[in-house]
Write an enzyme that holds these catalytic residues in place. Sequence first.
Site, PDB file in Angstrom:
ATOM      1  N   GLU A 117     -12.829   1.030 -36.070  1.00  0.00           N
ATOM      2  CA  GLU A 117     -11.739   1.654 -36.821  1.00  0.00           C
ATOM      3  C   GLU A 117     -11.065   0.660 -37.756  1.00  0.00           C
ATOM      4  OE1 GLU A 117     -10.321   5.297 -34.037  1.00  0.00           O
ATOM      5  OE2 GLU A 117      -9.512   3.369 -33.462  1.00  0.00           O
ATOM      6  N   CYS A 130      -5.854  -3.189 -42.012  1.00  0.00           N
ATOM      7  CA  CYS A 130      -6.105  -3.827 -40.711  1.00  0.00           C
ATOM      8  C   CYS A 130      -7.590  -3.631 -40.399  1.00  0.00           C
ATOM      9  CB  CYS A 130      -5.209  -3.159 -39.676  1.00  0.00           C
ATOM     10  SG  CYS A 130      -5.461  -3.777 -38.021  1.00  0.00           S
ATOM     11  N   CYS A 137     -14.060  -5.143 -27.587  1.00  0.00           N
ATOM     12  CA  CYS A 137     -13.584  -6.525 -27.443  1.00  0.00           C
ATOM     13  C   CYS A 137     -13.940  -6.991 -26.046  1.00  0.00           C
ATOM     14  CB  CYS A 137     -12.068  -6.583 -27.648  1.00  0.00           C
ATOM     15  SG  CYS A 137     -11.407  -8.267 -27.601  1.00  0.00           S
ATOM     16  N   CYS A 141      -7.515  -7.513 -22.565  1.00  0.00           N
ATOM     17  CA  CYS A 141      -6.067  -7.642 -22.355  1.00  0.00           C
ATOM     18  C   CYS A 141      -5.602  -6.325 -21.751  1.00  0.00           C
ATOM     19  CB  CYS A 141      -5.344  -7.920 -23.670  1.00  0.00           C
ATOM     20  SG  CYS A 141      -5.899  -9.445 -24.437  1.00  0.00           S
ATOM     21  N   CYS A 144      -4.088  -3.374 -23.912  1.00  0.00           N
ATOM     22  CA  CYS A 144      -4.748  -3.034 -25.178  1.00  0.00           C
ATOM     23  C   CYS A 144      -5.867  -2.021 -24.962  1.00  0.00           C
ATOM     24  CB  CYS A 144      -5.307  -4.311 -25.811  1.00  0.00           C
ATOM     25  SG  CYS A 144      -6.271  -3.991 -27.297  1.00  0.00           S
ATOM     26  N   CYS A 368      -0.918  -0.747 -33.434  1.00  0.00           N
ATOM     27  CA  CYS A 368      -1.485  -1.927 -32.760  1.00  0.00           C
ATOM     28  C   CYS A 368      -1.933  -1.587 -31.347  1.00  0.00           C
ATOM     29  CB  CYS A 368      -0.427  -3.013 -32.581  1.00  0.00           C
ATOM     30  SG  CYS A 368       0.200  -3.678 -34.073  1.00  0.00           S
TER      31      CYS A 368
END
Length: 409
Positions: A117, A130, A137, A141, A144, A368
Amino acid sequence: MQITPNGHEPIISPRLDPALKDGKRNILGFDREDMKAALLEVGVPEKQVKMRASQVWHWLYHRGVTSFDAMTNVSKDVRALLAEHFLIERPEVVEAQYSNDGTRKYLIRFADGNEAETVYIPEEDRGTLCISSQVGCTLNCKFCHTGTMRLVRNLTAGEIVAQLMVARDDLGEWENPTEGRRVTNIVMMGMGEPLYNFDNVKKALEIVMDEEGIQLSRRRITLSTSGVVPHMERCGQEIGVNLAVSLHAVRDDVRSEIMPINKKYNLEQVLTACANYPGAHNARRITFEYTMLKDVNDSDADAKELVRLIRKYKLPAKVNLIPFNPWPGTDYQCSDWDRIQRFSDIVYEGGISAPVRTPRGRDIMAACGQLKSASEKKSRAERDREAAAAQAEPVHMEASDSALGWVTG
Ligand code: SAH
Ligand code: SF4
């Protein structure tokens, strides 16, 4: 070379130079050297190569053309040669969502079926794109959404640059590429850890910064890292963009709990790397991102400790306080507004700028930490079938705890 933690993490790299259809290669994503080598290889006379590469570069990256025919100052023979060997191909935009606040989110599908995205955030005086650096990933985390993705692969330089190209297509930017610019800034803050895909991110940003192409200044580009210490200095030296560091906690126990990478590179190591970041000074500060998690990292004592640490390491830094953006299945909550305000005040009183970042595009899950493509929703078998159908080498791995023992436990 793929950069991996401990030198052995199995991030499998995608095809470096993707052969797409009919043996033709996609010329988008070639840097200047690739371009010259490719032109020579397909028979452009040696004495023309430099000039032709510059012309093609201009058409591709300054004018955004999608066919060789449009390159009117390139001779017909050379255009034919180019069309015989290359494609100018954007990845597919599977979905474009527009938020009430003007934010746009693009779901982009690459040649092998994997998706990532990209988010465009317009503000009064700028427009920020962004960009993602990986599908998924590896770092998990806890707060996230991207970190929960099962499939992970690095994006190629071409796939990283392509995110900007499709955004510019959608925003109608090519008509007037210099004055009519809507993407004025780039943040490498989408899906993935950019410093674990260093070479491709570097190559992509070099293309983006090139003065005869897209022409975005390094001062308008920010790379955000979760704190991959060994590559932070290289980032400053070799790419030279602004640095943002995901801090999110001021004590090792809390940081390790919410960001498992802290077990590998702890606060002291991260802050020392920040102190040594090439090019950081008062006029060009490092940004610390700090997501406000209720009852986890948001106390007065945390705010005071943040000030103490920034002073101790003499960091030219500002703090961006990010209200936690929720996503389905998360255990965390956003701190109350009063708490965020108080935290911000304490940091300001300590002489450090600490604005609260207004969440953008929450209604379309574009804020975010909310990014997560559908890449994991299909079974491995489905995905492999799709990849085979696309005649691409499948490049999957699962970001399972066992594959990444060093970040868990
Ligand atoms: N992987 C890089 C860049 C992408 S994340 C990094 O971690 O720095 C961009 C920022 O959003 C990071 O600071 C990240 O920690 C933060 N973030 C992640 N999930 C979030 C969430 N749910 N709410 C608010 N911020 C979040
Ligand atoms: Fe990865 Fe950044 Fe999300 Fe952590 S915050 S899981 S490093 S994308």
